[in-house]
Design an enzyme around this catalytic site. Structure first.
Site, short mmCIF file in Angstrom:
data_model
loop_
_atom_site.label_atom_id
_atom_site.label_comp_id
_atom_site.label_asym_id
_atom_site.label_seq_id
_atom_site.Cartn_x
_atom_site.Cartn_y
_atom_site.Cartn_z
N ASP A 13 2.42 8.22 -4.69
CA ASP A 13 2.92 6.84 -4.61
C ASP A 13 3.59 6.55 -3.27
OD1 ASP A 13 2.21 6.40 -7.39
OD2 ASP A 13 3.99 7.57 -7.90
N GLY A 40 -3.62 5.52 -8.48
CA GLY A 40 -3.85 4.15 -8.04
C GLY A 40 -3.38 3.93 -6.62
N HIS A 41 -4.24 3.32 -5.81
CA HIS A 41 -3.86 2.93 -4.46
C HIS A 41 -3.79 1.41 -4.41
CE1 HIS A 41 -5.39 6.87 -2.42
NE2 HIS A 41 -4.30 7.03 -3.14
#
Length: 438
Positions: A13, A40-41
């Site tokens: 993150d 998740g990007h």
């Protein structure tokens, strides 16, 4: 242009998506080498936020080829939805997305196993996973029971492999009371996305090496962060793949001789999702500094929405990440989150049972007892979100960044002062500036 790896240097993150998006303008190919839809990007362009889970962050640069490597694990239904969502947003991947035929497939039953393990603890330690089936998919891979993308092309061979996998692993763990899967139904569902994904499937190792031979430049994209590496992270509270720069060679099928530089991405403070040690965590209640960091940084998971644990920058862990990766440059994101603080702390070392130590112990019990040693720096109490040059940052902010570079052991080459693509400052005369030609 050289071939450069971008890896997370904390517990994930860190803002790698933004960094990859920024750099990818100057590369021909962006290739992701590990992880699955648990990573998740987020990329923000002109105020519009885009969340990616499988697709490399270079997708938003027209003409840049994007590769999902053999070291990844794929939820094919969600991958297809992601491709369709990007198309609806005007991002066309036809002819420039390549998915490795050797990547492993996450079956729906693997997500059920993940949930079972996290809710009941019946599969071992509860780790705080994303419950997306990533761990069980990598377990099947390591046990030589996994289903690869290439297997989907042959229904009969796929059925035979699926029977072995269910009999040896999934069916045994998901007993009659939990609804053991119907193998024929499992195969039909696994093959449903195949016809639409097939045009994207390729021998990506062959392509990457051919493109490098032609003189094309590759940006290697990692997921999660160094401190979640299966071997070198805070085991067992780690992910199921190799997140360090060295992992890209196995995860993409390229030689380490073809990697010319390594960039580490750090947040200006520290966050973590899930369980496990975090020596700088601020557990000071709903009105404390930890909650202020969470609210200012919007610290909620891209994939899960879970609130992240927040704390001051862990320089001891950062130096460890540098030791494992040997960064040519460090990127520091979300500096603006610290704009409101009168004083800012940096962890410069650890104590364990009264003695000083250099890095987190391998023993989980000892790691849980580690205490952070802090250095206090003055804050700048000025808005940095409008800065676009290094000398426009407050002097105290530049001193903070310089101190981070000293603690990490690598120069700070870029700083982010907001979520948008243009809220990024490349430091003049740095390795990154030379690499980007700025």
């Amino acid at each position: 242009m050289p071939n450069v790896a971008v890896v997370g240097a904390q517990w994930g993150d860190e803002g790698k998506g933004k960094v990859v998006d920024l750099f990818s303008e100057r590369f021909d190919v962006v290739a992701r080498f590990q992880g699955g839809p648990n990573a998740g990007h987020t990329v923000t362009i002109a105020g519009r936020r885009h969340a990616l889970h499988h697709i490399p962050s270079g997708a938003f640069r027209p003409g840049v080829r994007v590769v999902v490597g053999n070291g990844t694990v794929l939820d094919l239904e969600k991958l297809l939805l992601e491709i369709e969502g990007l198309a609806a947003a005007g991002v066309d991947l036809e002819g420039r997305l390549y998915i490795s035929d050797r990547a492993h497939v996450i079956l729906p039953e693997m997500a059920r196993l993940d949930v079972l393990g996290e809710t009941t603890g019946c599969l071992g330690t509860r780790l705080g996973t994303t419950r997306k089936g990533i761990g069980p998919a990598y377990e099947a891979k390591a046990a030589r029971l996994g289903i690869r993308v290439a297997d989907l092309a042959d229904p009969e061979a796929l059925l035979a492999r699926a029977r072995v996998l269910v009999d040896a692993r999934i069916g045994r763990l998901l007993g009659p009371g939990d609804g053991a899967p119907d193998v024929d139904a499992l195969v039909r569902r696994a093959r449903e996305p195949w016809a639409r994904l097939m045009p994207f499937v390729a021998d990506t190792s062959l392509l990457l090496n051919a493109w490098i031979d032609e003189g094309k430049s590759i940006l290697f994209e990692g997921a999660q962060g160094t401190l979640l590496d299966l071997d070198h992270g805070s085991y067992p509270f780690v992910t199921s793949s190799s997140t360090v720069a060295g992992g890209l060679c196995a995860g993409l099928g390229v030689s380490p001789r073809r990697v010319d530089g390594i960039v580490g991405v750090f947040k200006a403070y520290t966050t973590r999702v899930g369980d496990g040690p975090m020596p700088t965590e601020l557990r000071d209640g709903p009105e404390g500094l930890g909650e202020r960091l969470r609210k200012r940084g919007q610290e909620y998971g891209t994939t899960t929405g879970r609130p992240r644990r927040c704390g001051w920058f862990d320089g001891a862990a950062a130096a460890y990440a540098h030791r494992l990766n040997r960064f040519d440059a460090a990127c520091v994101t979300l500096l603006d989150v610290l704009d409101a603080f009168e004083e800012i702390r940096i962890c410069t070392g650890y104590r364990l049972d009264g003695r000083e130590i250099r890095s987190l112990p391998a023993s989980p019990a000892e790691a849980a007892r580690v205490e952070a040693v802090f250095e206090i720096l003055p804050g700048w109490r000025r808005d940095t979100t409008g800065a676009r040059r290094w000398d426009e940052l407050p002097a105290a902010a530049r001193r903070y960044l310089d101190r981070l570079g000293e603690v990490i052991g690598a120069e700070i080459g870029m700083v982010g002062v907001g979520p948008d693509r243009d809220q990024s400052i490349v430091r003049p005369d740095s390795w990154l500036a030379r690499m980007m030609g700025t």
